[in-house]
Design an enzyme around this catalytic site. Sequence first.
Site, PDB file in Angstrom:
ATOM      1  N   ARG A  54       0.801  -1.226   0.000  1.00 25.24           N
ATOM      2  CA  ARG A  54       0.000   0.000   0.000  1.00 25.24           C
ATOM      3  C   ARG A  54       0.831   1.273   0.000  1.00 25.24           C
ATOM      4  O   ARG A  54       0.585   2.183  -0.797  1.00 25.24           O
ATOM      5  CB  ARG A  54      -0.919   0.057   1.243  1.00 25.24           C
ATOM      6  CG  ARG A  54      -2.225  -0.635   1.088  1.00 25.24           C
ATOM      7  CD  ARG A  54      -2.595  -1.256   2.414  1.00 25.24           C
ATOM      8  NE  ARG A  54      -1.613  -2.273   2.719  1.00 25.24           N
ATOM      9  CZ  ARG A  54      -1.717  -3.532   2.296  1.00 25.24           C
ATOM     10  NH1 ARG A  54      -2.762  -3.911   1.649  1.00 25.24           N
ATOM     11  NH2 ARG A  54      -0.761  -4.418   2.555  1.00 25.24           N
ATOM     12  N   THR A  55       1.789   1.360   0.900  1.00 24.87           N
ATOM     13  CA  THR A  55       2.467   2.653   1.071  1.00 24.87           C
ATOM     14  C   THR A  55       3.270   3.008  -0.168  1.00 24.87           C
ATOM     15  O   THR A  55       3.159   4.115  -0.709  1.00 24.87           O
ATOM     16  CB  THR A  55       3.377   2.610   2.320  1.00 24.87           C
ATOM     17  OG1 THR A  55       2.622   2.073   3.401  1.00 24.87           O
ATOM     18  CG2 THR A  55       3.885   3.990   2.673  1.00 24.87           C
ATOM     19  N   LYS A  83      26.007  -3.194  -0.515  1.00 21.36           N
ATOM     20  CA  LYS A  83      27.488  -3.193  -0.559  1.00 21.36           C
ATOM     21  C   LYS A  83      28.057  -2.466   0.648  1.00 21.36           C
ATOM     22  O   LYS A  83      29.255  -2.232   0.737  1.00 21.36           O
ATOM     23  CB  LYS A  83      27.961  -2.477  -1.827  1.00 21.36           C
ATOM     24  CG  LYS A  83      27.463  -3.064  -3.124  1.00 21.36           C
ATOM     25  CD  LYS A  83      27.959  -2.181  -4.277  1.00 21.36           C
ATOM     26  CE  LYS A  83      27.090  -2.353  -5.500  1.00 21.36           C
ATOM     27  NZ  LYS A  83      27.238  -1.214  -6.429  1.00 21.36           N
ATOM     28  N   ARG A 104      11.084   3.775   3.719  1.00 21.20           N
ATOM     29  CA  ARG A 104      10.741   2.816   4.785  1.00 21.20           C
ATOM     30  C   ARG A 104      12.014   2.077   5.161  1.00 21.20           C
ATOM     31  O   ARG A 104      12.774   1.645   4.288  1.00 21.20           O
ATOM     32  CB  ARG A 104       9.680   1.829   4.325  1.00 21.20           C
ATOM     33  CG  ARG A 104       9.430   0.724   5.355  1.00 21.20           C
ATOM     34  CD  ARG A 104       8.248  -0.127   5.010  1.00 21.20           C
ATOM     35  NE  ARG A 104       7.002   0.608   5.192  1.00 21.20           N
ATOM     36  CZ  ARG A 104       5.794   0.077   5.008  1.00 21.20           C
ATOM     37  NH1 ARG A 104       5.674  -1.196   4.648  1.00 21.20           N
ATOM     38  NH2 ARG A 104       4.704   0.793   5.207  1.00 21.20           N
ATOM     39  N   HIS A 132       4.727   5.858  11.543  1.00 23.25           N
ATOM     40  CA  HIS A 132       4.276   5.694  10.159  1.00 23.25           C
ATOM     41  C   HIS A 132       3.301   6.848   9.902  1.00 23.25           C
ATOM     42  O   HIS A 132       2.086   6.658   9.842  1.00 23.25           O
ATOM     43  CB  HIS A 132       3.603   4.326  10.022  1.00 23.25           C
ATOM     44  CG  HIS A 132       3.328   3.878   8.613  1.00 23.25           C
ATOM     45  ND1 HIS A 132       3.427   4.719   7.514  1.00 23.25           N
ATOM     46  CD2 HIS A 132       2.929   2.673   8.125  1.00 23.25           C
ATOM     47  CE1 HIS A 132       3.113   4.033   6.421  1.00 23.25           C
ATOM     48  NE2 HIS A 132       2.805   2.794   6.767  1.00 23.25           N
TER      49      HIS A 132
HETATM   50  N1   CP Z   1      -0.389  -0.081   5.793  1.00 23.83           N
HETATM   51  C1   CP Z   1       0.809  -0.319   5.252  1.00 23.83           C
HETATM   52  O1   CP Z   1       1.810   0.318   5.630  1.00 23.83           O
HETATM   53  O2   CP Z   1       0.809  -1.276   4.295  1.00 23.83           O
HETATM   54  P1   CP Z   1       2.092  -1.750   3.482  1.00 23.83           P
HETATM   55  O3   CP Z   1       3.022  -2.416   4.466  1.00 23.83           O
HETATM   56  O4   CP Z   1       1.586  -2.678   2.437  1.00 23.83           O
HETATM   57  O5   CP Z   1       2.740  -0.518   2.907  1.00 23.83           O
END
Ligand code: CP
Length: 308
Positions: A54-55, A83, A104, A132
């Site tokens: 999703r993100t 590396k 992320r 998040h």
């Molecule tokens: N909600 C969320 O962060 O989903 P993903 O891990 O798929 O990005």
Amino acid sequence: MFKGRHLVEPGNFSIEEMDDLFRLAERIETEEGYLRESCRGKVLATLFFEPSTRTRLSFEAAMLRLGGNCLGFAEPGSSSASKGESLADTVRMVSCYADAIVMRNPKEGAALLASRYATVPVINAGDGGHHHPTQTLTDLLAIRRFRGSIAHLTIGFCGDLKFGRTVHSLAKALARYPHIGMRFISPPELRVPDYITEGPLKKEGIDYRETDSLEKVIGDLDVLYMTRVQRERFFNEEDYIRLKDSYILNLEKMKTAKRDMIVLHPLPRVNEIAQEVDADPRAGYFKQAQYGMYIRMALLASMVGSVS
Ligand code: CP
């Protein structure tokens, strides 16, 4: 107002700024083609050192729908991090190629570190069990759309409240809104960390309670925020197997919930919401994921594009 700023945690934006983003996201959702040229000529880098559906894809979809372009990697093995290149050097380099970085990373604090070395805005797409913030914006927008406002609500957080960064970010953000009550539902091993309850919740005088029973509190809730037990953050598989099915929301349990309670989940789900719940009109989690794209469009247009 948002230009040149980083988004590392939800507290980086004021309530008024988040309201501006929600209004913009609502306009994007309802007005076909609105802002479709906003990011023409801009480039977004998505650096994902951990898996995501999703993100990452909603950020990329958001940038493409605003007329911009994307580059990046979906797993660190295909970058020079494999590396031994440092995160500081990686973001310094990517700042030369892109107008904003979405990252992320499994390490808590990685986004803050990146924001100190990048010369373009850094958006935290999840740092370990920490924060998040764009999921929080998604969740707040979903609550606002489903419930009409973010006030006078009792929110239940259920599942892995220890490792679930979406819970930490959302609880912290909700504590800034008026008349919010919270119920934390988890096994004792997966309790919400003290730094959340003893920090922002105490400071804002939030009425919160902890329990290990979903059945006992489900009838009091306006919003039920289910979460997955985070296998990837457990040190031992035995504990994960013992705890993974602690809560399974099914239609039987939904019978005791309010008729207008809304069920949210950041997704992905594993077993914690039975598929039979998907057809219940109170199941809001797929629409919530769609709101994620609109709020990310609002964010990118405000941070690197033009809004008129
Ligand atoms: N909600 C969320 O962060 O989903 P993903 O891990 O798929 O990005």
